[in-house]
Design a protein around this motif. Structure first.
Motif, mmCIF file in Angstrom:
data_model
loop_
_atom_site.group_PDB
_atom_site.id
_atom_site.type_symbol
_atom_site.label_atom_id
_atom_site.label_comp_id
_atom_site.label_asym_id
_atom_site.label_seq_id
_atom_site.Cartn_x
_atom_site.Cartn_y
_atom_site.Cartn_z
ATOM 1 N N ALA A 5 75.605 37.033 45.011
ATOM 2 C CA ALA A 5 76.907 36.677 45.553
ATOM 3 C C ALA A 5 76.793 36.771 47.254
ATOM 4 O O ALA A 5 76.085 37.316 47.773
ATOM 5 C CB ALA A 5 77.979 37.616 45.145
ATOM 6 N N LYS A 6 77.235 35.582 47.639
ATOM 7 C CA LYS A 6 77.004 35.613 49.280
ATOM 8 C C LYS A 6 78.373 36.425 49.786
ATOM 9 O O LYS A 6 79.279 36.482 49.330
ATOM 10 C CB LYS A 6 77.165 34.205 49.810
ATOM 11 N N GLU A 7 78.018 37.034 50.863
ATOM 12 C CA GLU A 7 78.972 37.725 51.679
ATOM 13 C C GLU A 7 80.007 37.103 52.418
ATOM 14 O O GLU A 7 79.751 35.879 52.939
ATOM 15 C CB GLU A 7 78.293 38.757 52.666
ATOM 16 N N LYS A 8 81.323 37.212 52.095
ATOM 17 C CA LYS A 8 82.237 36.630 52.635
ATOM 18 C C LYS A 8 82.783 37.260 54.079
ATOM 19 O O LYS A 8 82.985 38.741 54.053
ATOM 20 C CB LYS A 8 83.560 36.645 51.652
ATOM 21 N N ILE A 9 82.516 36.454 54.951
ATOM 22 C CA ILE A 9 82.733 37.335 56.569
ATOM 23 C C ILE A 9 84.128 36.757 57.068
ATOM 24 O O ILE A 9 84.134 35.427 57.129
ATOM 25 C CB ILE A 9 81.724 37.025 57.475
ATOM 26 N N VAL A 10 85.046 37.562 57.420
ATOM 27 C CA VAL A 10 86.090 36.884 58.526
ATOM 28 C C VAL A 10 86.106 37.730 59.816
ATOM 29 O O VAL A 10 86.039 38.959 59.652
ATOM 30 C CB VAL A 10 87.272 37.257 57.587
ATOM 31 N N THR A 11 86.301 36.731 60.762
ATOM 32 C CA THR A 11 86.572 37.277 62.317
ATOM 33 C C THR A 11 87.931 37.806 62.299
ATOM 34 O O THR A 11 88.678 37.092 62.365
ATOM 35 C CB THR A 11 85.901 36.244 63.072
ATOM 36 N N ALA A 12 88.058 38.870 62.804
ATOM 37 C CA ALA A 12 89.403 39.769 62.837
ATOM 38 C C ALA A 12 89.965 39.624 64.317
ATOM 39 O O ALA A 12 90.740 39.133 64.719
ATOM 40 C CB ALA A 12 89.500 40.983 62.219
ATOM 41 N N ASN A 13 88.944 40.419 64.915
ATOM 42 C CA ASN A 13 89.399 40.385 66.726
ATOM 43 C C ASN A 13 90.812 41.047 66.892
ATOM 44 O O ASN A 13 91.424 40.450 67.720
ATOM 45 C CB ASN A 13 89.074 39.333 67.291
ATOM 46 N N ARG A 14 91.092 42.150 66.124
ATOM 47 C CA ARG A 14 92.187 42.712 66.329
ATOM 48 C C ARG A 14 92.059 44.244 67.118
ATOM 49 O O ARG A 14 91.550 44.933 66.567
ATOM 50 C CB ARG A 14 92.965 43.024 65.109
ATOM 51 N N THR A 15 92.686 44.179 68.312
ATOM 52 C CA THR A 15 92.655 45.333 69.331
ATOM 53 C C THR A 15 93.830 46.369 69.014
ATOM 54 O O THR A 15 95.115 45.850 68.850
ATOM 55 C CB THR A 15 92.622 45.222 70.451
ATOM 56 N N VAL A 16 93.653 47.724 68.642
ATOM 57 C CA VAL A 16 94.813 48.656 68.263
ATOM 58 C C VAL A 16 94.824 49.560 69.531
ATOM 59 O O VAL A 16 93.762 49.955 69.761
ATOM 60 C CB VAL A 16 94.440 49.137 67.229
ATOM 61 N N ASP A 17 95.845 49.693 70.190
ATOM 62 C CA ASP A 17 96.236 50.430 71.193
ATOM 63 C C ASP A 17 96.946 51.578 70.753
ATOM 64 O O ASP A 17 98.063 51.793 70.235
ATOM 65 C CB ASP A 17 96.959 49.862 72.322
ATOM 66 N N VAL A 18 96.401 53.009 70.779
ATOM 67 C CA VAL A 18 96.839 54.117 70.134
ATOM 68 C C VAL A 18 96.972 55.064 71.512
ATOM 69 O O VAL A 18 96.020 55.755 71.668
ATOM 70 C CB VAL A 18 96.230 54.978 68.969
ATOM 71 N N GLY A 19 98.268 55.180 71.830
ATOM 72 C CA GLY A 19 98.310 56.095 73.026
ATOM 73 C C GLY A 19 97.450 55.873 74.279
ATOM 74 O O GLY A 19 97.021 56.670 75.019
ATOM 75 N N GLY A 20 97.053 54.553 74.643
ATOM 76 C CA GLY A 20 96.240 54.217 75.565
ATOM 77 C C GLY A 20 94.751 54.123 75.023
ATOM 78 O O GLY A 20 93.884 53.733 75.959
ATOM 79 N N GLN A 21 94.450 54.635 73.903
ATOM 80 C CA GLN A 21 93.014 54.587 73.487
ATOM 81 C C GLN A 21 92.956 53.515 72.343
ATOM 82 O O GLN A 21 93.792 53.209 71.450
ATOM 83 C CB GLN A 21 92.646 55.939 72.576
ATOM 84 N N LYS A 22 91.785 52.561 72.757
ATOM 85 C CA LYS A 22 91.581 51.228 71.957
ATOM 86 C C LYS A 22 90.593 51.091 71.021
ATOM 87 O O LYS A 22 89.526 51.933 71.515
ATOM 88 C CB LYS A 22 91.788 50.023 73.124
ATOM 89 N N PHE A 23 90.627 50.510 69.987
ATOM 90 C CA PHE A 23 89.668 50.128 69.285
ATOM 91 C C PHE A 23 89.788 48.883 68.787
ATOM 92 O O PHE A 23 91.104 48.288 68.563
ATOM 93 C CB PHE A 23 89.420 51.144 68.072
#
Length: 419
Positions: A206-224
């Motif tokens: 089975a081929k891997e299914k890849i989705v580009t998300a690029n969603r940034t989360v800001d938690v009290g000024g700390q980002k990921f």
């Protein structure tokens, strides 16, 4: 009575019945053996009809050789249930014997991210002192590097039903579908027992299914940023990058789950690889149960809590020579003691969890890594007790925190489109 959310289609029951019937016909030799196989047959059918009704029956039937490990995998991992329901699990059912030890490779699940071997072993001798020392997997004549994870020994074992799990850091190329696996056991009276079983894969990988998300989360000024979501039959991978400008060291993203459009959840992998990469490098991967066989327009990522501490205050310094704690952050309320090649921690409980790894990465005074040797845990009603063990070393070292309960954000929800 509670019900396990496991559904076995009736056409599969009929197929299992016919397969078992043919097997009984091939193997019958005496009335006694026919009687024994018939009992196993009836128990297997009972399992297929009742595992979704009775956890007690499921637990009992899981002890039957040939069923135990894959049954346990299905019960605790919805992604593996999907693999079986969609016919992606490959039955091998090949047995080899040596020096009184009989080993059966029951089946395999293989994709670009990993390969899991399910096997049983039985012996004509006492197995209580039998240990699995090594497992080597070959594709053709070339050994697959990195090694698989497996259980070496189980207390009071009289038979073995287990698995070997290979996780690949890069997509694995199935240039050949012909493999062999070499198991090396050791028993105090028998010595080394090496058993080799060849097998070939039949499924298309089975081929891997890849989705580009690029969603940034800001938690009290700390980002990921959740950069992408990669789905394979064995697991779902969520790739994450931390913002270099963060003033706090994020230590953990806890209780991550994915909720699909129908409301069904896929949670973290509890019995296998759950984290890839090193969170301190700023790039890492969290692995969840797979939803590969469920196509939808979107999914929701749920994060229970983000744990973090101030950068530059995320370590303690100890001297293994004098057995002293030299420095620790002011906020750190743990009772810490240093012994020969180990550091022990007493931490007040914050929830009902029984174990955590607190300080498993250490650097010597010269900047080289102090080799980690493992942990031991215990707890009571109020405290967690942990001891981290390291290689022999008599100097100073910095031990970096891998966990501290200091949530800077809770109950985060992200909707991610998949199309």
């Amino acid at each position: 009575m509670s019900k396990l959310p496991i559904d076995v289609p009736r056409e599969k029951l009929q197929q299992v019945r016919m397969d078992m019937f043919r097997k009984v016909q091939r193997e019958k030799r005496t009335k006694k053996r026919i009687f024994s196989v018939a009992i196993v047959f009836m128990l297997c059918l009972s399992f297929l009809f009742s595992i979704r009704v009775s956890p007690t029956i499921a637990s009992y039937v899981a002890k039957i050789p040939g069923f135990q490990q894959i049954v346990l995998a299905v019960v605790r991992d919805k992604g593996i249930k999907d693999v079986v329901d969609n016919g992606y699990y490959e039955e091998i059912n090949t047995t080899q014997s040596k020096n009184g030890l009989s080993l059966t490779l029951q089946g395999v699940i293989a994709d670009n991210t990993g390969l899991v071997l399910y096997y049983d072993a039985d012996a004509s001798f006492d197995m209580s002192e039998l240990h699995l020392e090594e497992v080597h997997l070959f594709q053709g004549d070339e050994e697959i590097k990195g090694g698989g994870s497996f259980t070496s020994h189980q207390s009071h074992q009289t038979s073995i039903s287990s698995s070997v799990d290979y996780s690949f850091s890069e997509p694995f190329a199935y240039a050949s579908k012909d493999f062999k696996v070499v198991f090396r056991f050791y028993e105090k009276d028998k010595g080394n027992i090496e058993i080799t079983i060849p097998f070939s894969l039949q499924n298309e990988i089975a081929k891997e299914k890849i989705v580009t998300a690029n969603r940034t989360v800001d938690v009290g000024g700390q980002k990921f940023t959740i950069t992408q979501i990669r789905r394979s039959p064995l697991k779902m991978a969520i790739d994450i990058e931390l913002d270099e400008a963060n003033t706090m060291q994020i230590l953990a993203l806890e209780d991550i789950a994915v909720e699909m459009e129908n409301g069904e959840r896929r949670e973290g992998i509890k019995y296998g690889l759950s984290l890839g990469g090193d969170i301190r490098t700023g790039k890492f991967t969290i692995y969840l149960q797979s939803n590969y066989f469920h196509d939808s327009d979107s999914l929701k990522i749920l994060i229970g809590a983000v744990q973090a501490v101030p950068k530059g205050e995320d370590f303690i310094e100890v001297d293994f020579g004098t057995k002293e704690v030299l420095t620790k952050p002011d906020y750190l309320d743990w009772d810490i003691s240093v012994a020969q090649q180990s550091v022990s921690v007493v931490a007040k409980k914050w929830d009902d969890r029984r174990a955590h790894s607190f300080l498993n990465f250490a650097v010597k005074a010269d900047g080289t890594t102090l080799e980690y040797k493992g942990s031991s845990f215990s707890d009571d009603d109020q405290y967690l007790f942990e001891t981290e063990n390291f290689e022999k070393y008599d100097g100073k070292a910095k031990l970096y925190m891998s966990y501290y309960f200091n949530p800077i954000g809770k109950d985060i929800e992200l909707n991610i489109p998949l199309k």
